[in-house]
Motif scaffolding. Structure first.
Motif, PDB file in Angstrom:
ATOM      1  N   ARG B  21       0.836  -1.201   0.000  1.00  0.00           N
ATOM      2  CA  ARG B  21       0.000   0.000   0.000  1.00  0.00           C
ATOM      3  C   ARG B  21       0.874   1.255   0.000  1.00  0.00           C
ATOM      4  O   ARG B  21       0.610   2.207  -0.722  1.00  0.00           O
ATOM      5  N   LYS B  22       1.954   1.233   0.795  1.00  0.00           N
ATOM      6  CA  LYS B  22       2.858   2.374   0.896  1.00  0.00           C
ATOM      7  C   LYS B  22       3.396   2.764  -0.489  1.00  0.00           C
ATOM      8  O   LYS B  22       3.343   3.939  -0.885  1.00  0.00           O
ATOM      9  N   GLY B  23       3.879   1.788  -1.229  1.00  0.00           N
ATOM     10  CA  GLY B  23       4.416   2.056  -2.563  1.00  0.00           C
ATOM     11  C   GLY B  23       3.351   2.596  -3.502  1.00  0.00           C
ATOM     12  O   GLY B  23       3.620   3.482  -4.322  1.00  0.00           O
ATOM     13  N   ARG B  24       2.132   2.073  -3.356  1.00  0.00           N
ATOM     14  CA  ARG B  24       1.049   2.538  -4.237  1.00  0.00           C
ATOM     15  C   ARG B  24       0.669   3.981  -3.909  1.00  0.00           C
ATOM     16  O   ARG B  24       0.430   4.795  -4.799  1.00  0.00           O
ATOM     17  N   VAL B  25       0.620   4.296  -2.625  1.00  0.00           N
ATOM     18  CA  VAL B  25       0.264   5.664  -2.225  1.00  0.00           C
ATOM     19  C   VAL B  25       1.356   6.644  -2.674  1.00  0.00           C
ATOM     20  O   VAL B  25       1.068   7.717  -3.202  1.00  0.00           O
ATOM     21  N   GLU B  26       2.614   6.256  -2.507  1.00  0.00           N
ATOM     22  CA  GLU B  26       3.727   7.147  -2.869  1.00  0.00           C
ATOM     23  C   GLU B  26       3.792   7.430  -4.363  1.00  0.00           C
ATOM     24  O   GLU B  26       4.124   8.536  -4.792  1.00  0.00           O
ATOM     25  N   THR B  27       3.463   6.401  -5.179  1.00  0.00           N
ATOM     26  CA  THR B  27       3.606   6.561  -6.630  1.00  0.00           C
ATOM     27  C   THR B  27       2.291   6.912  -7.324  1.00  0.00           C
ATOM     28  O   THR B  27       2.305   7.392  -8.456  1.00  0.00           O
ATOM     29  N   GLY B  28       1.174   6.622  -6.662  1.00  0.00           N
ATOM     30  CA  GLY B  28      -0.127   6.818  -7.302  1.00  0.00           C
ATOM     31  C   GLY B  28      -0.433   5.753  -8.342  1.00  0.00           C
ATOM     32  O   GLY B  28      -1.338   5.887  -9.161  1.00  0.00           O
ATOM     33  N   LEU B  29       0.338   4.679  -8.310  1.00  0.00           N
ATOM     34  CA  LEU B  29       0.194   3.611  -9.317  1.00  0.00           C
ATOM     35  C   LEU B  29      -0.212   2.289  -8.669  1.00  0.00           C
ATOM     36  O   LEU B  29      -0.023   2.089  -7.470  1.00  0.00           O
ATOM     37  N   PHE B  30      -0.772   1.391  -9.473  1.00  0.00           N
ATOM     38  CA  PHE B  30      -0.983   0.008  -9.032  1.00  0.00           C
ATOM     39  C   PHE B  30      -0.675  -0.932 -10.194  1.00  0.00           C
ATOM     40  O   PHE B  30      -0.616  -0.502 -11.341  1.00  0.00           O
ATOM     41  N   LEU B  31      -0.458  -2.210  -9.856  1.00  0.00           N
ATOM     42  CA  LEU B  31       0.029  -3.153 -10.862  1.00  0.00           C
ATOM     43  C   LEU B  31      -1.094  -4.039 -11.404  1.00  0.00           C
ATOM     44  O   LEU B  31      -1.940  -4.507 -10.658  1.00  0.00           O
ATOM     45  N   VAL B  32      -1.066  -4.261 -12.702  1.00  0.00           N
ATOM     46  CA  VAL B  32      -2.022  -5.156 -13.349  1.00  0.00           C
ATOM     47  C   VAL B  32      -1.229  -6.240 -14.071  1.00  0.00           C
ATOM     48  O   VAL B  32      -0.298  -5.936 -14.815  1.00  0.00           O
ATOM     49  N   GLU B  33      -1.580  -7.519 -13.837  1.00  0.00           N
ATOM     50  CA  GLU B  33      -0.829  -8.634 -14.415  1.00  0.00           C
ATOM     51  C   GLU B  33      -1.593  -9.325 -15.535  1.00  0.00           C
ATOM     52  O   GLU B  33      -2.784  -9.577 -15.417  1.00  0.00           O
ATOM     53  N   GLY B  34      -0.868  -9.639 -16.611  1.00  0.00           N
ATOM     54  CA  GLY B  34      -1.468 -10.436 -17.691  1.00  0.00           C
ATOM     55  C   GLY B  34      -2.109  -9.589 -18.779  1.00  0.00           C
ATOM     56  O   GLY B  34      -2.650  -8.518 -18.524  1.00  0.00           O
ATOM     57  N   VAL B  35      -2.045 -10.091 -20.019  1.00  0.00           N
ATOM     58  CA  VAL B  35      -2.547  -9.357 -21.187  1.00  0.00           C
ATOM     59  C   VAL B  35      -4.039  -9.047 -21.065  1.00  0.00           C
ATOM     60  O   VAL B  35      -4.485  -7.924 -21.314  1.00  0.00           O
ATOM     61  N   VAL B  36      -4.823 -10.038 -20.660  1.00  0.00           N
ATOM     62  CA  VAL B  36      -6.282  -9.872 -20.613  1.00  0.00           C
ATOM     63  C   VAL B  36      -6.667  -8.738 -19.666  1.00  0.00           C
ATOM     64  O   VAL B  36      -7.460  -7.857 -20.013  1.00  0.00           O
ATOM     65  N   MET B  37      -6.072  -8.742 -18.474  1.00  0.00           N
ATOM     66  CA  MET B  37      -6.419  -7.728 -17.484  1.00  0.00           C
ATOM     67  C   MET B  37      -5.908  -6.340 -17.911  1.00  0.00           C
ATOM     68  O   MET B  37      -6.564  -5.332 -17.676  1.00  0.00           O
ATOM     69  N   ILE B  38      -4.739  -6.296 -18.548  1.00  0.00           N
ATOM     70  CA  ILE B  38      -4.201  -5.014 -19.022  1.00  0.00           C
ATOM     71  C   ILE B  38      -5.128  -4.420 -20.082  1.00  0.00           C
ATOM     72  O   ILE B  38      -5.463  -3.225 -20.046  1.00  0.00           O
ATOM     73  N   GLU B  39      -5.599  -5.248 -21.018  1.00  0.00           N
ATOM     74  CA  GLU B  39      -6.524  -4.765 -22.051  1.00  0.00           C
ATOM     75  C   GLU B  39      -7.825  -4.271 -21.421  1.00  0.00           C
ATOM     76  O   GLU B  39      -8.384  -3.250 -21.808  1.00  0.00           O
ATOM     77  N   GLU B  40      -8.304  -5.032 -20.426  1.00  0.00           N
ATOM     78  CA  GLU B  40      -9.540  -4.671 -19.734  1.00  0.00           C
ATOM     79  C   GLU B  40      -9.384  -3.313 -19.041  1.00  0.00           C
ATOM     80  O   GLU B  40     -10.275  -2.463 -19.111  1.00  0.00           O
ATOM     81  N   ALA B  41      -8.237  -3.108 -18.387  1.00  0.00           N
ATOM     82  CA  ALA B  41      -7.998  -1.839 -17.685  1.00  0.00           C
ATOM     83  C   ALA B  41      -7.987  -0.668 -18.670  1.00  0.00           C
ATOM     84  O   ALA B  41      -8.568   0.386 -18.414  1.00  0.00           O
ATOM     85  N   LYS B  42      -7.341  -0.855 -19.823  1.00  0.00           N
ATOM     86  CA  LYS B  42      -7.319   0.202 -20.845  1.00  0.00           C
ATOM     87  C   LYS B  42      -8.731   0.490 -21.337  1.00  0.00           C
ATOM     88  O   LYS B  42      -9.135   1.637 -21.487  1.00  0.00           O
ATOM     89  N   LYS B  43      -9.493  -0.578 -21.596  1.00  0.00           N
ATOM     90  CA  LYS B  43     -10.862  -0.444 -22.084  1.00  0.00           C
ATOM     91  C   LYS B  43     -11.711   0.366 -21.100  1.00  0.00           C
ATOM     92  O   LYS B  43     -12.631   1.071 -21.492  1.00  0.00           O
ATOM     93  N   CYS B  44     -11.391   0.229 -19.813  1.00  0.00           N
ATOM     94  CA  CYS B  44     -12.146   0.951 -18.782  1.00  0.00           C
ATOM     95  C   CYS B  44     -11.630   2.385 -18.618  1.00  0.00           C
ATOM     96  O   CYS B  44     -12.045   3.100 -17.707  1.00  0.00           O
TER      97      CYS B  44
END
Lengths: 246, 246
Positions: B21-44
């Motif tokens: 959580r600390k790293g996510r709060v500091e960077t404002g980023l979160f990680l998405v794994e795998g092609v399917v989920m990455i495409e889904e995140a972009k679509k959203c």
């Protein structure tokens, strides 16, 4: 009585074997961890054969923490565990309101479905090929005591049992992504039904789907394409029972 | 472009920090794994910042298997992962049909509830203190893409937000072992509601329970004393939406 300190002790070895299906089949026993679950199992009429305890205790085999950890499935065992006989349910009636699992592999899902079926008021469960073994420690933990109460049997192949039940007048509701709206399904006149839940990754097999009186699917109103197997099972079991109660 | 082979590389270090959580709060980023989920995140409509790939690929940073394993949360990463910006939802409307979680700690439960809320047609989620962080890899995995679609915000304290919503005319259905029959609860005239789910071990806090317009409980017809939190949430969300659709 002496305290057992070695994980090589024959009794300890036998109880350790209960982690695996092979050990459970060979001995006819399964392991229950913790005082609360042991009491629950006794209350449900299951027969206890051996108990291990980290504290000296009447009727229990006294063991070290190390032995307890070797026998138990959890990382932090609760200080007491016991081997119970697996009841022979092959001739016991399962009743009229059933859930059947077709290749549900995740032990947490199998246990959660048994727990929800018990809560909803279903009378029994059928476990087809490819399901997590209901007597495995993880399933029993997720079932939270419902694994002792709700009658279940393993059947192979599941499709044959479903065909027999269909001939006996049961509605066979098979959950499928190709199904019709669950809420519009036909209602059985006699109240007898089997709700069939497929595997997390592949759904129900064709063989099982062919036995359906109704292929059913819960509506997906948002963007999600499917539900977790245990959640879908829970929604459908409660809905069927809600209608029955009306 | 050169292949990154060291887990000490600054970019790799930064992406590794997203597990916490600390790293996510500091960077404002979160990680998405795998092609399917990455495409889904972009679509959203989520904004991708950096992508790692084990194969050389346009727009991606080329890394070794070892680096990929160091960055990803899963034991067998799928060969590609990406950092996305956490959207600022603090001013976005959550809508009229909400689920709120009060101390639901298990990431699988939080993710499964987001997934089911999306499927049922709810419009948003409130995450109170003590909940698993919705942007953690385990929650995002269980949510199966619904974590990108369903708007959610973290609120503290949850009870204050619930009080504000009650004043705005929302029915506040609080799930509680001391509740009345869920199926007999009052129906909101305007269709606005919040369904509140408590923690697995302790249920809802007194503070949160005090905001309820209705304390509700699903009937337990068999021997089970309670349901899994995600299953109970699913049954209630689908039942409320079924009634609304009628």
């Amino acid at each position: 009585m002496d305290r057992i300190t070695s994980v090589k002790n024959p009794t300890v070895q036998r109880l350790r074997s209960l982690k695996d299906r092979k050990g459970r089949v060979e001995t006819g026993l399964f392991l229950v961890e913790g005082v609360v679950m042991i009491e629950e199992a006794k209350k449900c009429g299951l027969v206890m054969r051996e108990m291990l305890s980290e504290e000296p205790k009447d009727g229990a085999i006294w063991v070290t923490r190390e032995v307890m950890q070797a026998v138990c499935d959890t990382k932090s065992p609760q200080g007491v565990c016991a081997a119970f006989e697996m009841p022979d349910r092959s001739r016991a009636p399962l009743g009229d309101r059933l859930v059947a699992l077709d290749g549900v592999q995740d032990p947490g899902n199998v246990g959660t479905i048994l727990r929800t079926a018990d809560a909803a008021g279903l009378t029994g469960a059928l476990l087809g090929d490819g399901c997590a073994d209901a007597y495995s420690p993880k399933v029993m933990r997720s079932a939270m005591g419902s694994g002792f109460r709700l009658p279940f049997i393993a059947v192979s192949p599941l499709s044959e049992t479903l065909r027999t039940l269909k001939e006996a007048g049961y509605a066979i509701y098979v959950s499928s992504l190709q199904g019709e709206d669950f809420y519009s399904r036909r209602r059985p006149e006699n109240g007898k039904f089997v709700l069939v839940i497929g595997s997390e990754a592949h759904g129900v097999s064709e063989e099982v789907a062919s036995t359906a009186t109704d292929l059913v699917k819960l509506p997906m109103r948002g963007g999600a394409e499917s539900l977790n197997a245990a959640v879908a099972a829970g929604i459908m079991m409660y809905e069927i029972m809600r209608e029955t109660a009306e």
